[in-house]
Scaffold this motif. Structure first.
Motif, PDB file in Angstrom:
ATOM      1  N   VAL A 105      -1.237  -3.638   1.445  1.00  0.00           N
ATOM      2  CA  VAL A 105      -2.112  -2.543   1.030  1.00  0.00           C
ATOM      3  C   VAL A 105      -1.404  -1.780  -0.082  1.00  0.00           C
ATOM      4  N   PRO A 106      -1.978  -1.687  -1.266  1.00  0.00           N
ATOM      5  CA  PRO A 106      -1.291  -1.003  -2.377  1.00  0.00           C
ATOM      6  C   PRO A 106      -1.156   0.485  -2.103  1.00  0.00           C
ATOM      7  N   PRO A 107      -0.104   1.118  -2.627  1.00  0.00           N
ATOM      8  CA  PRO A 107       0.183   2.522  -2.275  1.00  0.00           C
ATOM      9  C   PRO A 107      -0.834   3.509  -2.799  1.00  0.00           C
ATOM     10  N   GLN A 108      -1.601   3.154  -3.849  1.00  0.00           N
ATOM     11  CA  GLN A 108      -2.535   4.138  -4.386  1.00  0.00           C
ATOM     12  C   GLN A 108      -3.665   4.479  -3.416  1.00  0.00           C
ATOM     13  N   LEU A 109      -3.929   3.619  -2.438  1.00  0.00           N
ATOM     14  CA  LEU A 109      -4.955   3.951  -1.459  1.00  0.00           C
ATOM     15  C   LEU A 109      -4.588   5.185  -0.643  1.00  0.00           C
ATOM     16  N   PHE A 110      -3.303   5.504  -0.595  1.00  0.00           N
ATOM     17  CA  PHE A 110      -2.865   6.590   0.268  1.00  0.00           C
ATOM     18  C   PHE A 110      -2.948   7.952  -0.423  1.00  0.00           C
ATOM     19  N   TYR A 111      -3.036   7.974  -1.748  1.00  0.00           N
ATOM     20  CA  TYR A 111      -3.077   9.275  -2.409  1.00  0.00           C
ATOM     21  C   TYR A 111      -4.273   9.455  -3.323  1.00  0.00           C
ATOM     22  N   ASN A 112      -5.017   8.387  -3.653  1.00  0.00           N
ATOM     23  CA  ASN A 112      -6.164   8.612  -4.544  1.00  0.00           C
ATOM     24  C   ASN A 112      -7.401   9.070  -3.792  1.00  0.00           C
ATOM     25  N   GLY A 113      -7.320   9.150  -2.457  1.00  0.00           N
ATOM     26  CA  GLY A 113      -8.381   9.765  -1.686  1.00  0.00           C
ATOM     27  C   GLY A 113      -9.607   8.933  -1.475  1.00  0.00           C
TER      28      GLY A 113
END
Length: 1100
Positions: A387-395
């Motif tokens: 799971v790429p990390p941007q899923l955790f902060y791009n909302g």
């Protein structure tokens, strides 16, 4: 025109509407219909070209244009088989009654048949909404269609029937009929009896697949029924039989077998013993029966995966959103309900259902993932999924109130907004940051209508969005509920972003998301928006599949892992009964022939145990196939690898790693634990591909992140510490820790040696002890010597594993303590402080226990108090072992007085060692009395562990060192006011005869002595002390003092001083040393104005 009420034709046509004299005459009806389903019948008797169709009220005809020639009209000519709408094309086939064009059905042909169908559905449609008719008539009829066998696709009649229902019935009638049909199917699947071939379950699943293959029906059921009305997860569950006879397991598995090679501790023996021919035949017959059962269950599992493949279809975009995106929103809500209502069992999905749902969803996900890989070779295969990390902060993905590694999401948005802008080109909307305050929590919610409407992109940036209604759960804190809103959506730009452009984000609820928000379009990357520079440019897979994968990991964390551990109990029951049966058979063989009564009772017991084992072995076969099979193990292993890769990618983002939800680390640790403890011995983890590398990568994660400052949650930090502590207890995982890069190993050891104050230190100390166990003085035991004859509650506990010290990590520790002159004093001072605290707490608790035991009335000591007392004792022993380890690896820290803090550390160490020895070895002391009580819960409290640990330190200081070091250590030890030679004599079994004679009547217990223990005796400490400078031998010559007369501070000297004005007492050595730095009383904190000599009155 005929509708639900037949009307006269002449009332529908206006005669004057016939336009004479035109090149193209037209007749228009005078009645307009707006809703319902209608069938048109027109009888044309004249010759020539004829077109019939529909038009709007705005349509105007003239001499050249008739119906079909204008944009507002549509016409059809059945004779020429063409249709008109400004232009003309071929359409339909001559002589057909019903024909399908794309996703719509068209009626043409004999009017009598069409009217007959309309009348049939007109009268029967209300009946199809009745649950009893749907269950007894419609479902039975549909099942009879599938009884002919073959694939579901070989029976198109069900699809055609559903098409006619959607065409000829009112929508609300079709909705109710489908809801009742799925309800009946789910009820029948859930409560039908289990037969050997699982035929009933297979039959109901096949009909469910046939219904869900119909696109319009599938989308309606997904949107309104499967997750909203029904607990559709039941379709993916294979229930365990309550009684073996009902499931027909006796037919499938006629021969039972169970392992019968166990140790006394209940663990399966690893010694290879010759298997008898009879036992080999039984085992092979049992395995063949398990394979037959597995084949039957695999058929059901395959059908369940087919259902999920239909629900994850993203190609059925006809008539609205594709099924996959409807499923994603419903699946996220399902996860939210189970995450937010953990205390409400009526709302939660049962964990046994979740286990089966997880495995089926993994199979369907990997099918689509690998299918996309086949079409797009540049993407990542499912074997390398993460799971790429941007899923955790791009909302874009909803994580509800689940904790992030760095704390609350709102806090992270405020503190890391600059990092988001710099690394990911993401700018949090200032209006949203301003709205996230405690004042907003009391605002009234907006109406459901406005909340359901999706605001435009331009408006969304300007203001804050309303709080979704589902966030008002009474079980959550108000701030936590609001600040962890459903999702944050990014404004979708219509062109590729430049390198320096920033993306402003806003919040959307799950219901407001669309396919474009997930998959992206026109330069918008959807879920992958805000990629950090550390992420590779290689595409992963379809964005929607990434969200499914994220949900699967969350689902494992919610309840799947707990259920996996719960089902292990059946295997434990088999082991216990097998041991009982084996013990009974041994008793039968030893029973004298003259004792027939005993022999008969033993035979009855043998029969009971055998019958119970037959039942449990068949039930265990079912559980092993449905839960612990090799395929299920590979699924859990795949999840472990996904979590490891996700954590590694997130770690590379620096500070943005704090946005990762905590459950990713939890699943990584728990899935490894499940593979190691739950799936064996049926399947071995060592057989999994890439096992060694996976073990090493997980070890690197634990070694790095147990002290990671980006992780602030206390629970997750404790979990990481416990996982690392468990890791170093087993040889194969400890070797994995030793294989991680040297830089990471040194960093781990440096974190372990950080001062113990202001952080949880017990687990840290335990890790150091495990690295030393097997190298210390008398420290090669697995269990304490006095507990060897008792059976442990759980022989698989990490603390009961054989010693496996790590010389490599010990060498790193020695290098760090020797080279860093600031690290060693701070670490050792913290260890000494904690030892002083732990041992003092232990002494205080055993005093209370002894007082309770001496009361005449019947008293029960609280079990929690006993547990805390034993814990303090174990902590004291472990801290002493860490001191022994430090002195052995780096003795210069204490004995090289060129170091500024060496002498002070040695004096503190000598003081604590003397206090421990005096309290444990004093005649008629408190420690002896409590140990002899043998209270349950205090089994580990004994002379051996603590005295051997102290002896190990003394040996390193006084024997295993050079002459100068031994002399310095001896001088400091003798100079300490608390030193008593009789403690050393007691330790070595050289107590005075008078003292032994005085204590002989009091107890039958032998005095502890190193000579009587199964470890190497050592007379070195005594010899060094008795020949040391300044020792006159009088310290141990005085008769022993009763414990009530000893100084309550050092427990080494008699009370000789009384304080003014509070009248508390101690020995002169303690009060004089105390008054050098502090004027407050030890006990009441009153200011001491004077100290007088104290002599015990003769009368007492």
């Amino acid at each position: 025109m005929l509708g639900q009420t037949d009307l006269p034709v002449n009332s529908l046509l206006l005669p004057s509407s016939l336009l004479h004299g035109l090149n193209f005459g037209s007749i228009r009806a005078t009645t307009c219909v707006y809703k319902g389903k209608w069938i048109y019948e027109v009888l044309i008797s004249s010759q020539g070209l004829m077109q019939i169709g529909w038009c709007t009220l705005n349509c105007r005809f003239n001499q050249e244009e008739g119906v079909g020639d204008t944009p507002d009209s549509y016409a059809y000519d059945g004779n020429r088989v063409r249709k008109w709408n400004v232009t003309t094309t071929n359409y339909g086939k001559e002589g057909k009654l019903v024909e399908k064009d794309t996703s719509m059905w068209q009626l043409q042909g004999e009017p009598t048949v069409l009217i007959t169908l309309a009348h049939i559905f007109n009268y029967f449609s209300p009946l199809l909404c009745k649950v009893y008719l749907v269950e007894d008539v419609l479902m039975t009829f549909l099942l009879s269609i599938l009884e002919q066998g073959g694939a579901v696709e070989a029976h198109p009649l069900i699809q055609q029937l559903l098409d006619l229902m959607w065409l000829l019935m009112e929508e609300y009638e079709v909705h109710e009929c489908l809801k009742q049909l799925l309800t009946s199917l789910l009820r029948a699947y859930r409560f039908s009896p289990i037969i050997p071939d699982l035929g009933l379950q297979i039959h109901y699943l096949r009909l469910t697949i046939a219904v869900l293959k119909h696109e319009k029906s599938r989308k309606y059921l997904l949107s309104n029924v499967l997750f909203d009305v029904l607990r559709s997860v039941v379709f993916f569950y294979i229930k365990s039989p309550l009684r073996v006879e009902e499931a027909g397991l006796q037919e499938l598995i006629p021969t039972t077998w169970w392992p019968n090679r166990f140790t006394k501790e209940g663990k399966e023996s690893k010694e290879v013993k010759e298997e008898s021919a009879e036992e080999r035949l039984r085992r092979r017959a049992y395995e063949r029966g398990c394979q037959r059962l597995k084949k039957r269950i695999e058929v059901v599992e395959g059908l369940q995966v087919q259902i999920l493949k239909l629900l994850l279809n993203n190609k059925d975009r006809g008539g609205g959103e594709a099924s996959r995106y409807i499923f994603l929103n419903k699946f996220r809500k399902f996860l939210q309900e189970n995450a937010s209502n953990r205390g409400n069992l009526t709302v939660l999905c049962p964990p046994e259902y979740m286990v089966c749902f997880l495995h089926r969803l993994i199979a369907a996900l990997r099918f689509f993932w690998d299918g996309h890989k086949a079409k797009t070779p540049a993407t990542v295969s499912s074997e390398e999924a993460y799971v790429p990390p941007q899923l955790f902060y791009n909302g874009k993905v909803d994580y509800f109130d689940l904790q992030r590694l760095g704390g609350l999401l709102s806090h992270l948005k405020k503190t890391l907004k600059d990092d988001l802008a710099a690394k990911a080109n993401v700018v949090i909307d200032p209006a949203e940051l301003q709205a996230v305050t405690m004042d907003d929590l009391d605002e009234d919610e907006e109406s459901a209508t406005s909340a359901a409407q999706r605001p435009s992109a331009t408006l969304a940036i300007g203001g804050a969005l309303a709080r979704p209604g589902w966030l008002s759960s009474p079980t959550l804190g108000r701030a936590n509920r609001f600040l962890s809103t459903a999702a944050v959506s990014l404004m979708n730009p219509r062109r590729p972003l430049g390198a320096l452009e920033k993306i402003k984000v806003r919040t959307l609820s799950v219901e407001q998301r669309t396919e474009e928000d997930i998959e992206g379009s026109h330069g918008n990357e959807g879920l992958l928006l805000g990629k950090p520079p550390e992420e590779p440019d290689q595409p992963i897979t379809e964005n929607s599949l990434l969200e499914v994968l994220d949900g699967i990991i969350m689902m494992y964390n919610l309840s799947v892992h707990q259920q996996l551990g719960k089902m292990v109990g059946v295997s434990d029951d088999v082991n216990e009964y097998a041991m009982a049966l084996k013990d009974t058979e041994e008793k039968i063989s030893r029973c004298p022939k003259r004792r027939r009564d005993i022999h008969e009772e033993l035979l009855k017991s043998q029969k009971v145990f055998s019958e119970k084992l037959n039942h449990l072995s068949r039930r265990l076969a079912w559980i092993n196939v449905t839960i612990y099979s090799k395929e299920k193990m590979q699924d859990v292993y795949w999840l472990l690898q996904v979590c490891i890769r996700t954590i590694e990618h997130g770690d590379r983002t620096g500070s943005l790693f704090a946005f990762m939800p905590e459950f990713y680390l939890s699943v990584a640790m728990n899935s490894y634990s499940a593979l190691k403890n739950y799936f064996s011995p049926v399947n071995s983890m060592e057989e999994l591909p890439g096992y060694e590398e996976t073990l090493m990568r997980l070890a690197a994660i634990l070694a790095k992140h147990f002290a990671d400052s980006r992780i602030v949650g206390t629970d997750i930090r404790d979990s990481l510490m416990q996982a690392l502590a468990s890791y170093v207890c087993y040889p194969h995982s400890l070797r994995a820790v030793e294989r991680i890069p040297e830089e990471q190993r040194i960093s781990m050891m440096k974190n372990l040696l950080a001062p113990y104050e202001q952080r949880p230190w017990a687990q840290t100390n335990w890790i150091l002890v495990r690295l030393w166990r097997g190298c210390g003085f008398g420290y090669r035991y697995t269990r304490l010597p006095h507990l060897l004859k008792t059976k442990p509650e759980d022989a698989s506990l990490p603390s009961l594993q054989k010693p496996c010290p790590s010389t490599l990590l010990q060498r790193h520790m020695a290098d760090l303590l020797s080279s860093d002159r600031d690290l060693a004093p701070s670490f050792l001072n913290s260890v000494l402080n904690q030892l002083n605290w732990a041992f003092s707490e232990f002494i205080g608790m055993i005093q209370e226990i002894q007082q309770a035991a001496e009361r005449l009335e019947r008293n029960f000591v609280d079990s929690r108090q006993l547990k805390v007392c034993a814990t303090c004792f174990d902590l004291s022993v472990s801290l002493l072992r860490v001191l022994e380890m430090t002195i052995t690896l780096a003795p210069e820290i204490f004995l090289d007085w060129n170091r500024p803090s060496s002498e002070l550390l040695l004096r503190r160490l000598a003081q604590l060692l003397n206090q421990v020895l005096n309290r444990v070895t004093a005649e008629r002391n408190l420690f002896d009395r409590v140990v002899n009580l043998r209270l349950p819960g205090l089994e580990s409290v004994d002379h051996y562990p603590i005295l051997v640990a102290v002896t190990g330190i003394l040996v390193r200081l006084l024997v295993d060192t050079d002459a100068q070091g031994a002399e310095r250590a001896t001088a400091v030890l003798l100079a300490d006011p608390c030193f008593q030679l009789r403690s050393i004599q007691y330790l070595l079994g050289h107590a005075e005869p008078s003292a032994l004679a005085a204590t002989a009547p009091a107890t039958d217990k032998r005095h502890f002595s190193l000579h009587t223990c199964k470890c190497q005796p050592c007379a070195g400490p005594c010899a060094m002390l008795t020949t040391g400078h300044g020792c006159d031998g009088q310290s141990g010559a005085a008769p022993p003092t009763s414990e009530e007369d000893l100084c309550p501070i050092c427990y080494a000297h008699p009370i000789s001083a009384i304080f003014r004005p509070c009248s508390h007492k101690s020995c002169k050595a303690c009060i004089n040393q105390h008054l050098m730095n502090n004027k407050d009383c030890f006990f009441c904190k009153a200011t001491i104005t004077g100290v007088d000599d104290f002599t015990k009155p003769a009368s007492s």
